[in-house]
Write a protein that holds these residues in place. Structure first.
Motif, PDB file in Angstrom:
ATOM      1  N   LYS A  24     -88.904  -4.832  59.288  1.00  0.00           N
ATOM      2  CA  LYS A  24     -89.077  -6.383  58.942  1.00  0.00           C
ATOM      3  C   LYS A  24     -90.121  -6.816  58.966  1.00  0.00           C
ATOM      4  O   LYS A  24     -90.910  -5.885  59.073  1.00  0.00           O
ATOM      5  CB  LYS A  24     -88.102  -7.091  60.552  1.00  0.00           C
ATOM      6  CG  LYS A  24     -86.557  -6.639  60.358  1.00  0.00           C
ATOM      7  CD  LYS A  24     -86.393  -7.901  61.937  1.00  0.00           C
ATOM      8  CE  LYS A  24     -84.907  -8.001  61.912  1.00  0.00           C
ATOM      9  NZ  LYS A  24     -84.065  -8.546  62.856  1.00  0.00           N
ATOM     10  N   GLU A  25     -90.624  -7.579  58.260  1.00  0.00           N
ATOM     11  CA  GLU A  25     -91.534  -8.637  57.780  1.00  0.00           C
ATOM     12  C   GLU A  25     -91.768  -9.552  58.986  1.00  0.00           C
ATOM     13  O   GLU A  25     -91.305 -10.002  59.790  1.00  0.00           O
ATOM     14  CB  GLU A  25     -91.846  -9.196  56.666  1.00  0.00           C
ATOM     15  CG  GLU A  25     -92.049  -8.260  55.079  1.00  0.00           C
ATOM     16  CD  GLU A  25     -92.685  -9.003  54.373  1.00  0.00           C
ATOM     17  OE1 GLU A  25     -92.082 -10.101  54.571  1.00  0.00           O
ATOM     18  OE2 GLU A  25     -93.349  -8.160  53.653  1.00  0.00           O
ATOM     19  N   THR A  26     -93.929  -9.011  59.127  1.00  0.00           N
ATOM     20  CA  THR A  26     -93.827 -10.623  60.532  1.00  0.00           C
ATOM     21  C   THR A  26     -95.616 -10.947  59.992  1.00  0.00           C
ATOM     22  O   THR A  26     -95.818 -10.205  58.649  1.00  0.00           O
ATOM     23  CB  THR A  26     -94.136  -9.996  61.379  1.00  0.00           C
ATOM     24  OG1 THR A  26     -94.270 -11.156  62.360  1.00  0.00           O
ATOM     25  CG2 THR A  26     -94.946  -9.522  61.931  1.00  0.00           C
ATOM     26  N   CYS A  27     -95.804 -12.198  60.118  1.00  0.00           N
ATOM     27  CA  CYS A  27     -96.904 -12.104  59.843  1.00  0.00           C
ATOM     28  C   CYS A  27     -97.753 -11.795  60.702  1.00  0.00           C
ATOM     29  O   CYS A  27     -97.444 -11.093  61.652  1.00  0.00           O
ATOM     30  CB  CYS A  27     -97.285 -13.488  59.540  1.00  0.00           C
ATOM     31  SG  CYS A  27     -97.501 -15.343  61.730  1.00  0.00           S
ATOM     32  N   ASP A  28     -99.745 -11.428  60.211  1.00  0.00           N
ATOM     33  CA  ASP A  28    -100.354 -11.139  60.758  1.00  0.00           C
ATOM     34  C   ASP A  28    -102.045 -11.762  60.574  1.00  0.00           C
ATOM     35  O   ASP A  28    -101.864 -11.671  59.273  1.00  0.00           O
ATOM     36  CB  ASP A  28    -100.736 -10.003  61.497  1.00  0.00           C
ATOM     37  CG  ASP A  28    -101.004  -9.106  62.075  1.00  0.00           C
ATOM     38  OD1 ASP A  28    -101.486  -9.840  63.199  1.00  0.00           O
ATOM     39  OD2 ASP A  28    -101.627  -8.108  62.310  1.00  0.00           O
ATOM     40  N   VAL A  29    -102.995 -11.846  61.873  1.00  0.00           N
ATOM     41  CA  VAL A  29    -104.033 -12.058  60.636  1.00  0.00           C
ATOM     42  C   VAL A  29    -105.286 -11.085  60.918  1.00  0.00           C
ATOM     43  O   VAL A  29    -105.130 -10.767  62.271  1.00  0.00           O
ATOM     44  CB  VAL A  29    -104.625 -13.617  62.187  1.00  0.00           C
ATOM     45  CG1 VAL A  29    -105.812 -14.178  61.234  1.00  0.00           C
ATOM     46  CG2 VAL A  29    -103.357 -14.588  61.278  1.00  0.00           C
ATOM     47  N   THR A  30    -105.859 -10.884  60.134  1.00  0.00           N
ATOM     48  CA  THR A  30    -107.430  -9.645  60.638  1.00  0.00           C
ATOM     49  C   THR A  30    -108.473 -10.902  60.573  1.00  0.00           C
ATOM     50  O   THR A  30    -108.711 -11.534  59.132  1.00  0.00           O
ATOM     51  CB  THR A  30    -106.919  -8.433  59.735  1.00  0.00           C
ATOM     52  OG1 THR A  30    -105.885  -7.933  59.660  1.00  0.00           O
ATOM     53  CG2 THR A  30    -107.786  -7.550  59.713  1.00  0.00           C
ATOM     54  N   LEU A  31    -109.248 -10.507  61.551  1.00  0.00           N
ATOM     55  CA  LEU A  31    -110.951 -11.553  61.137  1.00  0.00           C
ATOM     56  C   LEU A  31    -111.682 -10.924  61.174  1.00  0.00           C
ATOM     57  O   LEU A  31    -111.784  -9.005  61.799  1.00  0.00           O
ATOM     58  CB  LEU A  31    -111.011 -12.099  62.793  1.00  0.00           C
ATOM     59  CG  LEU A  31    -112.303 -12.847  63.113  1.00  0.00           C
ATOM     60  CD1 LEU A  31    -111.977 -14.347  62.198  1.00  0.00           C
ATOM     61  CD2 LEU A  31    -112.321 -13.581  63.783  1.00  0.00           C
ATOM     62  N   PHE A  32    -112.351 -10.325  60.130  1.00  0.00           N
ATOM     63  CA  PHE A  32    -113.610  -9.934  59.735  1.00  0.00           C
ATOM     64  C   PHE A  32    -115.299 -10.467  59.916  1.00  0.00           C
ATOM     65  O   PHE A  32    -114.729 -12.039  60.053  1.00  0.00           O
ATOM     66  CB  PHE A  32    -112.901  -9.897  57.750  1.00  0.00           C
ATOM     67  CG  PHE A  32    -112.342  -9.191  57.469  1.00  0.00           C
ATOM     68  CD1 PHE A  32    -112.042  -7.340  57.405  1.00  0.00           C
ATOM     69  CD2 PHE A  32    -111.292  -9.471  57.444  1.00  0.00           C
ATOM     70  CE1 PHE A  32    -111.380  -7.129  56.827  1.00  0.00           C
ATOM     71  CE2 PHE A  32    -110.086  -8.893  57.274  1.00  0.00           C
ATOM     72  CZ  PHE A  32    -110.158  -7.860  56.902  1.00  0.00           C
ATOM     73  N   GLU A  33    -116.198  -9.783  60.181  1.00  0.00           N
ATOM     74  CA  GLU A  33    -116.981 -10.479  60.196  1.00  0.00           C
ATOM     75  C   GLU A  33    -117.741  -9.591  58.552  1.00  0.00           C
ATOM     76  O   GLU A  33    -117.642  -8.840  58.242  1.00  0.00           O
ATOM     77  CB  GLU A  33    -117.647  -9.874  61.902  1.00  0.00           C
ATOM     78  CG  GLU A  33    -117.687 -10.115  62.808  1.00  0.00           C
ATOM     79  CD  GLU A  33    -118.539  -9.001  64.081  1.00  0.00           C
ATOM     80  OE1 GLU A  33    -119.392  -8.536  63.617  1.00  0.00           O
ATOM     81  OE2 GLU A  33    -117.323  -8.763  65.029  1.00  0.00           O
ATOM     82  N   ILE A  34    -118.809 -10.548  58.737  1.00  0.00           N
ATOM     83  CA  ILE A  34    -119.438 -10.545  57.096  1.00  0.00           C
ATOM     84  C   ILE A  34    -120.844 -10.473  57.672  1.00  0.00           C
ATOM     85  O   ILE A  34    -121.433 -12.001  58.162  1.00  0.00           O
ATOM     86  CB  ILE A  34    -119.028 -11.633  56.094  1.00  0.00           C
ATOM     87  CG1 ILE A  34    -117.395 -11.370  55.817  1.00  0.00           C
ATOM     88  CG2 ILE A  34    -120.043 -11.741  54.509  1.00  0.00           C
ATOM     89  CD1 ILE A  34    -116.890 -12.765  54.789  1.00  0.00           C
ATOM     90  N   THR A  35    -121.430  -9.160  57.525  1.00  0.00           N
ATOM     91  CA  THR A  35    -122.819  -9.384  57.839  1.00  0.00           C
ATOM     92  C   THR A  35    -123.697  -8.278  56.845  1.00  0.00           C
ATOM     93  O   THR A  35    -123.255  -7.818  55.624  1.00  0.00           O
ATOM     94  CB  THR A  35    -122.783  -8.480  59.354  1.00  0.00           C
ATOM     95  OG1 THR A  35    -121.940  -7.246  58.428  1.00  0.00           O
ATOM     96  CG2 THR A  35    -121.960  -8.998  60.565  1.00  0.00           C
TER      97      THR A  35
END
Length: 192
Positions: free
Chosen positions: A157-168
């Motif tokens: 099955k599918e679900t939503c997800d969030v990935t947090l990135f740092e930009i350095t």
């Protein structure tokens, strides 16, 4: 008549801005790009609770997707590594207070039976919502990107997800994006 039209336009435009479009006064700030890959609409709000999802949340931070340009213009505040492969209407950049814990909630709406999510009778039988709360502590003058996407679970099955990135910046002075090591994603609904 011109005065009335101009007044109405200013009223509408002033109602479209929020506290996240400009740096917060009296505190250090960080920049956050909110981005979503699915082509549906995604509403980003302050959550009502940090430990569980309760409805759409409180104050609206931004709208991403096809409705974004209908309600307000999208903001760009100079977060590096803008992803030109994602539609402009699916990316918005905001200022967030730095040095203290900050939370935001993605609320993605789709059609029940065609996209993952939880049926919400308040919004009618046709809609399903997939919601996630992200909590992190932004560094002063930091640059971040939160990418909302759909992922496949081991069950298929599918679900939503969030990935947090740092930009350095790396040693050569080039900007690089890497997944943050210090953030939390909540997908549990209150009362469940």
């Amino acid at each position: 008549m011109k005065y009335l039209v101009v007044s109405l336009a200013l009223l509408i435009l002033s109602g479209c801005s929020n506290i996240y479009t400009k740096p917060h006064e009296g505190v250090e700030n960080a920049k956050l790009r909110l981005a979503s890959i699915p082509s549906n609409n995604n509403f980003v709000h302050e959550p009502k609770a940090k430990s569980c999802i309760y409805g759409n949340g409180d104050a609206q931070i931004t709208i991403l997707g096809s409705k974004a340009n209908l309600f307000r213009s999208l903001d760009r505040n100079g977060v590096p590594l803008y992803n030109s492969e994602i539609s402009d209407s699916h990316q918005n950049e905001v200022y967030v207070p730095a040095g203290t814990e900050f939370s935001f909630q993605f609320n993605s709406v789709g059609f029940a039976g065609f996209s993952p999510g939880v049926y919400d009778p308040k919004y009618g039988a046709m809609y399903a919502w997939c919601r996630k709360i992200v909590t992190f502590t932004p560094e002063p003058n930091g640059n971040y990107e939160a990418l909302f996407d759909f992922v496949e679970l081991p069950s298929g099955k599918e679900t939503c997800d969030v990935t947090l990135f740092e930009i350095t910046k790396n040693n050569q002075g080039d900007y690089v994006k890497s997944e943050s090591q210090d953030y939390n994603v909540v997908d549990r609904y209150c009362g469940s």
